[in-house]
Design a protein around this motif. Sequence first.
Motif, PDB file in Angstrom:
ATOM      1  N   LEU A 174      -7.749  -2.007   3.616  1.00 29.82           N
ATOM      2  CA  LEU A 174      -7.644  -3.386   4.028  1.00 29.82           C
ATOM      3  C   LEU A 174      -7.248  -4.147   5.231  1.00 29.82           C
ATOM      4  O   LEU A 174      -7.393  -4.901   6.481  1.00 29.82           O
ATOM      5  CB  LEU A 174      -7.640  -4.664   2.582  1.00 29.82           C
ATOM      6  N   LYS A 175      -5.628  -3.457   5.536  1.00 29.28           N
ATOM      7  CA  LYS A 175      -4.942  -3.786   6.356  1.00 29.28           C
ATOM      8  C   LYS A 175      -5.398  -3.925   7.670  1.00 29.28           C
ATOM      9  O   LYS A 175      -6.065  -4.221   8.933  1.00 29.28           O
ATOM     10  CB  LYS A 175      -3.745  -3.583   6.368  1.00 29.28           C
ATOM     11  N   ILE A 176      -6.199  -2.276   8.305  1.00 26.50           N
ATOM     12  CA  ILE A 176      -6.343  -1.269   9.041  1.00 26.50           C
ATOM     13  C   ILE A 176      -7.790  -2.405   9.757  1.00 26.50           C
ATOM     14  O   ILE A 176      -7.977  -3.100  10.854  1.00 26.50           O
ATOM     15  CB  ILE A 176      -6.686  -0.297   9.182  1.00 26.50           C
ATOM     16  N   VAL A 177      -8.585  -2.740   8.457  1.00 24.36           N
ATOM     17  CA  VAL A 177     -10.473  -3.307   8.839  1.00 24.36           C
ATOM     18  C   VAL A 177      -9.556  -4.871   8.878  1.00 24.36           C
ATOM     19  O   VAL A 177     -10.543  -5.708  10.373  1.00 24.36           O
ATOM     20  CB  VAL A 177     -10.927  -3.840   7.633  1.00 24.36           C
ATOM     21  N   LYS A 178      -8.405  -5.807   8.833  1.00 23.76           N
ATOM     22  CA  LYS A 178      -7.922  -7.351   9.382  1.00 23.76           C
ATOM     23  C   LYS A 178      -7.337  -7.094  10.951  1.00 23.76           C
ATOM     24  O   LYS A 178      -8.169  -7.933  11.327  1.00 23.76           O
ATOM     25  CB  LYS A 178      -6.982  -7.236   8.270  1.00 23.76           C
ATOM     26  N   GLY A 182      -6.720   1.428  -0.753  1.00 26.04           N
ATOM     27  CA  GLY A 182      -7.875   0.262  -0.256  1.00 26.04           C
ATOM     28  C   GLY A 182      -6.880  -1.194   0.059  1.00 26.04           C
ATOM     29  O   GLY A 182      -7.280  -1.675   1.417  1.00 26.04           O
ATOM     30  N   LEU A 183      -5.300  -1.109  -0.076  1.00 24.75           N
ATOM     31  CA  LEU A 183      -3.963  -2.320   0.439  1.00 24.75           C
ATOM     32  C   LEU A 183      -4.613  -1.231   1.983  1.00 24.75           C
ATOM     33  O   LEU A 183      -3.987  -2.077   2.985  1.00 24.75           O
ATOM     34  CB  LEU A 183      -3.299  -2.347   0.157  1.00 24.75           C
ATOM     35  N   PHE A 222      -3.099   3.886  -8.885  1.00 29.45           N
ATOM     36  CA  PHE A 222      -1.551   3.347  -8.151  1.00 29.45           C
ATOM     37  C   PHE A 222      -2.915   3.942  -6.611  1.00 29.45           C
ATOM     38  O   PHE A 222      -2.363   3.071  -5.943  1.00 29.45           O
ATOM     39  CB  PHE A 222      -0.621   3.582  -8.548  1.00 29.45           C
ATOM     40  N   LEU A 223      -3.177   5.204  -6.507  1.00 30.42           N
ATOM     41  CA  LEU A 223      -3.020   5.988  -4.615  1.00 30.42           C
ATOM     42  C   LEU A 223      -4.744   5.000  -4.896  1.00 30.42           C
ATOM     43  O   LEU A 223      -4.720   5.126  -3.638  1.00 30.42           O
ATOM     44  CB  LEU A 223      -3.440   7.735  -5.447  1.00 30.42           C
ATOM     45  N   GLY A 266       1.117  -1.162   0.194  1.00 36.88           N
ATOM     46  CA  GLY A 266       0.052  -0.142  -0.084  1.00 36.88           C
ATOM     47  C   GLY A 266       1.190   1.658   0.193  1.00 36.88           C
ATOM     48  O   GLY A 266       0.720   1.858  -0.677  1.00 36.88           O
ATOM     49  N   LEU A 267       1.902   0.683   0.781  1.00 39.62           N
ATOM     50  CA  LEU A 267       3.135   2.005   0.445  1.00 39.62           C
ATOM     51  C   LEU A 267       3.495   2.391  -0.231  1.00 39.62           C
ATOM     52  O   LEU A 267       3.564   3.447  -1.005  1.00 39.62           O
ATOM     53  CB  LEU A 267       4.226   2.834   2.112  1.00 39.62           C
TER      54      LEU A 267
END
Length: 69
Positions: free
Chosen positions: A57-61, A53-54, A47-48, A18-19
């Motif tokens: 998804l990481k935060i939600v997980k 989005g990635l 790409f932004l 994501g970064l």
Amino acid sequence: MVAQTSDGHVLLVKKLGGLIAIVVGCLLTAVGVTFESGGMSFLGVLFLVLGAGLLVLKIVKRNEGSSLP
């Protein structure tokens, strides 16, 4: 306080991916705007969005197990 997860590598890949996608998106968007290239600007924005989005998804997980008051 560090949370331990069984899929820590997946979360790390999502975070780094994501970064990196956000940085590449910023660069492509800046180059596209500078050289007035609509396609490159669109690719940069894409790409932004992918990078954001990635990270979402990481935060939600990560927050699946915790309950909000």
